[in-house]
Design a protein around this motif. Sequence first.
Motif, PDB file in Angstrom:
ATOM      1  N   LYS A 334      -9.435  -8.101  20.933  1.00 49.10           N
ATOM      2  CA  LYS A 334     -10.132  -8.246  22.216  1.00 49.10           C
ATOM      3  C   LYS A 334     -11.453  -8.999  22.040  1.00 49.10           C
ATOM      4  CE  LYS A 334      -8.098  -4.076  24.256  1.00 49.10           C
ATOM      5  NZ  LYS A 334      -8.318  -2.689  24.732  1.00 49.10           N
ATOM      6  N   HIS A 335     -12.122  -8.753  20.912  1.00 48.32           N
ATOM      7  CA  HIS A 335     -13.383  -9.443  20.638  1.00 48.32           C
ATOM      8  C   HIS A 335     -13.142 -10.944  20.471  1.00 48.32           C
ATOM      9  CE1 HIS A 335     -17.436 -10.121  19.157  1.00 48.32           C
ATOM     10  NE2 HIS A 335     -16.920 -10.761  18.112  1.00 48.32           N
ATOM     11  N   GLU A 336     -12.100 -11.302  19.728  1.00 45.99           N
ATOM     12  CA  GLU A 336     -11.775 -12.720  19.508  1.00 45.99           C
ATOM     13  C   GLU A 336     -11.410 -13.422  20.812  1.00 45.99           C
ATOM     14  OE1 GLU A 336      -8.875 -13.519  16.584  1.00 45.99           O
ATOM     15  OE2 GLU A 336     -10.051 -12.724  14.901  1.00 45.99           O
ATOM     16  N   LEU A 337     -10.715 -12.718  21.675  1.00 43.05           N
ATOM     17  CA  LEU A 337     -10.303 -13.304  22.955  1.00 43.05           C
ATOM     18  C   LEU A 337     -11.478 -13.498  23.895  1.00 43.05           C
ATOM     19  CD1 LEU A 337      -7.039 -11.217  23.508  1.00 43.05           C
ATOM     20  CD2 LEU A 337      -7.181 -13.660  22.956  1.00 43.05           C
ATOM     21  N   ASN A 338     -12.576 -12.753  23.610  1.00 45.10           N
ATOM     22  CA  ASN A 338     -13.791 -12.846  24.425  1.00 45.10           C
ATOM     23  C   ASN A 338     -13.516 -12.552  25.904  1.00 45.10           C
ATOM     24  OD1 ASN A 338     -16.565 -13.229  24.766  1.00 45.10           O
ATOM     25  ND2 ASN A 338     -16.302 -15.405  25.263  1.00 45.10           N
ATOM     26  N   VAL A 339     -12.646 -11.580  26.153  1.00 44.68           N
ATOM     27  CA  VAL A 339     -12.361 -11.193  27.540  1.00 44.68           C
ATOM     28  C   VAL A 339     -13.443 -10.224  28.000  1.00 44.68           C
ATOM     29  CG1 VAL A 339      -9.886 -11.588  27.513  1.00 44.68           C
ATOM     30  CG2 VAL A 339     -10.776  -9.403  26.694  1.00 44.68           C
ATOM     31  N   GLN A 340     -13.885 -10.379  29.252  1.00 46.34           N
ATOM     32  CA  GLN A 340     -15.005  -9.596  29.762  1.00 46.34           C
ATOM     33  C   GLN A 340     -14.610  -8.213  30.255  1.00 46.34           C
ATOM     34  OE1 GLN A 340     -18.131 -10.823  29.381  1.00 46.34           O
ATOM     35  NE2 GLN A 340     -17.026 -12.476  28.328  1.00 46.34           N
ATOM     36  N   ASP A 341     -13.322  -8.020  30.537  1.00 49.25           N
ATOM     37  CA  ASP A 341     -12.881  -6.729  31.069  1.00 49.25           C
ATOM     38  C   ASP A 341     -11.422  -6.485  30.717  1.00 49.25           C
ATOM     39  OD1 ASP A 341     -11.411  -8.337  32.860  1.00 49.25           O
ATOM     40  OD2 ASP A 341     -13.093  -8.362  34.272  1.00 49.25           O
ATOM     41  N   SER A 342     -10.929  -5.307  31.077  1.00 47.20           N
ATOM     42  CA  SER A 342      -9.547  -4.946  30.768  1.00 47.20           C
ATOM     43  C   SER A 342      -8.549  -5.819  31.527  1.00 47.20           C
ATOM     44  CB  SER A 342      -9.298  -3.467  31.099  1.00 47.20           C
ATOM     45  OG  SER A 342      -9.602  -3.209  32.448  1.00 47.20           O
ATOM     46  N   ASP A 343      -8.939  -6.312  32.709  1.00 50.62           N
ATOM     47  CA  ASP A 343      -8.056  -7.188  33.480  1.00 50.62           C
ATOM     48  C   ASP A 343      -7.771  -8.470  32.696  1.00 50.62           C
ATOM     49  OD1 ASP A 343      -7.915  -5.451  35.556  1.00 50.62           O
ATOM     50  OD2 ASP A 343      -9.356  -6.470  36.831  1.00 50.62           O
ATOM     51  N   GLY A 344      -8.812  -9.010  32.054  1.00 46.22           N
ATOM     52  CA  GLY A 344      -8.644 -10.245  31.301  1.00 46.22           C
ATOM     53  C   GLY A 344      -7.709 -10.062  30.114  1.00 46.22           C
ATOM     54  N   TYR A 345      -7.840  -8.929  29.428  1.00 49.11           N
ATOM     55  CA  TYR A 345      -6.970  -8.638  28.277  1.00 49.11           C
ATOM     56  C   TYR A 345      -5.529  -8.454  28.734  1.00 49.11           C
ATOM     57  CZ  TYR A 345      -4.874  -6.119  24.377  1.00 49.11           C
ATOM     58  OH  TYR A 345      -4.041  -5.722  23.358  1.00 49.11           O
ATOM     59  N   ALA A 346      -5.345  -7.690  29.820  1.00 48.11           N
ATOM     60  CA  ALA A 346      -3.995  -7.440  30.341  1.00 48.11           C
ATOM     61  C   ALA A 346      -3.327  -8.753  30.745  1.00 48.11           C
ATOM     62  CB  ALA A 346      -4.060  -6.484  31.526  1.00 48.11           C
ATOM     63  N   LYS A 347      -4.108  -9.644  31.342  1.00 44.09           N
ATOM     64  CA  LYS A 347      -3.580 -10.943  31.781  1.00 44.09           C
ATOM     65  C   LYS A 347      -3.132 -11.759  30.563  1.00 44.09           C
ATOM     66  CE  LYS A 347      -4.896 -14.716  34.917  1.00 44.09           C
ATOM     67  NZ  LYS A 347      -4.952 -15.936  34.148  1.00 44.09           N
ATOM     68  N   TRP A 348      -3.952 -11.726  29.500  1.00 45.52           N
ATOM     69  CA  TRP A 348      -3.611 -12.481  28.292  1.00 45.52           C
ATOM     70  C   TRP A 348      -2.313 -11.957  27.674  1.00 45.52           C
ATOM     71  CZ3 TRP A 348      -3.124 -10.985  23.131  1.00 45.52           C
ATOM     72  CH2 TRP A 348      -2.989 -12.039  22.214  1.00 45.52           C
ATOM     73  N   VAL A 349      -2.181 -10.644  27.564  1.00 47.18           N
ATOM     74  CA  VAL A 349      -0.968 -10.053  26.981  1.00 47.18           C
ATOM     75  C   VAL A 349       0.254 -10.424  27.808  1.00 47.18           C
ATOM     76  CG1 VAL A 349       0.240  -7.891  26.490  1.00 47.18           C
ATOM     77  CG2 VAL A 349      -2.169  -8.143  25.862  1.00 47.18           C
ATOM     78  N   THR A 350       0.110 -10.337  29.129  1.00 53.12           N
ATOM     79  CA  THR A 350       1.227 -10.606  30.030  1.00 53.12           C
ATOM     80  C   THR A 350       1.702 -12.057  29.918  1.00 53.12           C
ATOM     81  OG1 THR A 350       0.385  -8.958  31.591  1.00 53.12           O
ATOM     82  CG2 THR A 350       1.989 -10.532  32.451  1.00 53.12           C
ATOM     83  N   GLU A 351       0.737 -12.988  29.772  1.00 52.48           N
ATOM     84  CA  GLU A 351       1.067 -14.417  29.810  1.00 52.48           C
ATOM     85  C   GLU A 351       1.372 -15.012  28.426  1.00 52.48           C
ATOM     86  OE1 GLU A 351      -2.254 -16.215  31.747  1.00 52.48           O
ATOM     87  OE2 GLU A 351      -1.735 -15.407  33.733  1.00 52.48           O
ATOM     88  N   THR A 352       1.055 -14.263  27.369  1.00 53.49           N
ATOM     89  CA  THR A 352       1.227 -14.801  26.006  1.00 53.49           C
ATOM     90  C   THR A 352       2.546 -14.331  25.390  1.00 53.49           C
ATOM     91  OG1 THR A 352      -1.174 -14.757  25.724  1.00 53.49           O
ATOM     92  CG2 THR A 352       0.155 -15.002  23.734  1.00 53.49           C
ATOM     93  N   ASP A 353       3.218 -15.265  24.686  1.00 52.16           N
ATOM     94  CA  ASP A 353       4.477 -14.936  24.012  1.00 52.16           C
ATOM     95  C   ASP A 353       4.227 -13.851  22.967  1.00 52.16           C
ATOM     96  OD1 ASP A 353       7.393 -15.861  23.400  1.00 52.16           O
ATOM     97  OD2 ASP A 353       6.387 -15.765  21.440  1.00 52.16           O
ATOM     98  N   LEU A 354       5.147 -12.895  22.858  1.00 50.75           N
ATOM     99  CA  LEU A 354       4.979 -11.758  21.949  1.00 50.75           C
ATOM    100  C   LEU A 354       4.835 -12.215  20.502  1.00 50.75           C
ATOM    101  CD1 LEU A 354       4.847  -8.706  21.517  1.00 50.75           C
ATOM    102  CD2 LEU A 354       7.353  -8.687  21.400  1.00 50.75           C
ATOM    103  N   MET A 355       5.559 -13.266  20.103  1.00 53.82           N
ATOM    104  CA  MET A 355       5.467 -13.747  18.726  1.00 53.82           C
ATOM    105  C   MET A 355       4.054 -14.246  18.415  1.00 53.82           C
ATOM    106  SD  MET A 355       8.203 -13.033  17.265  1.00 53.82           S
ATOM    107  CE  MET A 355       7.830 -13.889  15.731  1.00 53.82           C
ATOM    108  N   GLN A 356       3.430 -14.897  19.398  1.00 56.83           N
ATOM    109  CA  GLN A 356       2.053 -15.369  19.209  1.00 56.83           C
ATOM    110  C   GLN A 356       1.092 -14.200  19.052  1.00 56.83           C
ATOM    111  OE1 GLN A 356       2.391 -18.519  22.640  1.00 56.83           O
ATOM    112  NE2 GLN A 356       0.582 -18.998  21.444  1.00 56.83           N
ATOM    113  N   ILE A 357       1.336 -13.141  19.822  1.00 57.98           N
ATOM    114  CA  ILE A 357       0.486 -11.954  19.737  1.00 57.98           C
ATOM    115  C   ILE A 357       0.599 -11.334  18.350  1.00 57.98           C
ATOM    116  CG2 ILE A 357       0.097  -9.604  20.617  1.00 57.98           C
ATOM    117  CD1 ILE A 357       1.130 -10.591  23.347  1.00 57.98           C
ATOM    118  N   LEU A 358       1.851 -11.216  17.873  1.00 52.70           N
ATOM    119  CA  LEU A 358       2.076 -10.596  16.559  1.00 52.70           C
ATOM    120  C   LEU A 358       1.520 -11.454  15.420  1.00 52.70           C
ATOM    121  CD1 LEU A 358       5.657  -9.123  17.061  1.00 52.70           C
ATOM    122  CD2 LEU A 358       3.467  -7.900  17.064  1.00 52.70           C
TER     123      LEU A 358
END
Length: 372
Positions: A334-358
């Motif tokens: 979450k720190h690396e993503l520099n998201v300001q709130d939980s909404d931003g993190y949730a949006k990133w997870v939802t829109e990002t391919d799982l392999m990229q996340i892993l």
Amino acid sequence: CAVLSSMGGNAFENTKRLSEEEYRTVCARISDILKTENVSFEFPVEIEDKAELSASLGCEEPYGDVDVLVGLEGQEEAPTVVKIVLEKLGGETQNVVQHDTTYSFLTRERYQVDFKFCPQENLQFLLAFKSNNDFGGLVGHLLSSLAIRWNEMGLLLKVKVFNVPEIGTVKKEIVLTKDSEEVCNFLGLPKFCLDGKTSMSSKQIFQIVTASHIFDSELYDEAFKKRHKVEKRPLGREFFRLLENYCDKLGAKSYKQENIFNKFRKNGISFAEYYSEICEHFKKVEELMKIYEDCEKQKDTVEQHKSKFSFDILLKSYPEMNKELAGNILRRLKHELNVQDSDGYAKWVTETDLMQILEKVERIKGEIGKIH
């Protein structure tokens, strides 16, 4: 006699109190200056028996300062207005104390003047609840137990929605109205007490507050007296003297009207039912529903992203990983993503391919391993 707190508080030491004549003279001088500058302003109405009550506290001069309410379209103009007034009154321009939207300064006679600025559209309601000294504070204290408050914007409902995923409690406010007559009808107050013109006596204020829909004698307790230093405030001190006599007549009973307000105080109605009834009264149901809809969207978003990637999924993906490491990885992510709130993190997870996340997880896991 101690200087009594007001809009700007005790901003300066060794200020000089004002007699009725001195107060009117300063107000007249300020009026002339502001009219010349084409600025909208008001002076809050003082209580009818201010001089008498101040004398009971040992103050020969009834006024501790001069309060001025100013409406501006752009608040960036406030310092300029203060500077112009101060220069023409003959004070020291470098000695201006700012607290939020209130600017305090001393005239050459060492009279404290407090300028409270607000948007032009809010000036009349600000005048309404700032008039008659502590009247607004006495009513405001009753409102605080009802998830309601008032300020220059009007009467506001404080809405709380509990147990919203990854947020906890959502807190929002709905402006119910800034029409003073509507406020009076709702709270059970006579219309004249918020007209910004009528000066009321302390006895009249006491009668109005105790007859209102929101009154509960138990709320004016010792903690309130201490917090607001009512013994040093003319109206507050007299209000409590009258209240003690009033309660003595009631005996052990406290007085409160049986209505939605005291039902809410006694937890006899749910938050949702209470909010709904008040919003229906003021035709604000649509705004309330929008708050609920946003919370539901947050819930759906969290459920969607957690079904894809979460703390539990991370532990299942790496059976050898302990909870502490998993938590550190998520925090670093979450720190690396520099998201300001939980909404931003949730949006990133939802829109990002799982392999990229892993892949990110693997890299962070390796970096943490190197550190330790």
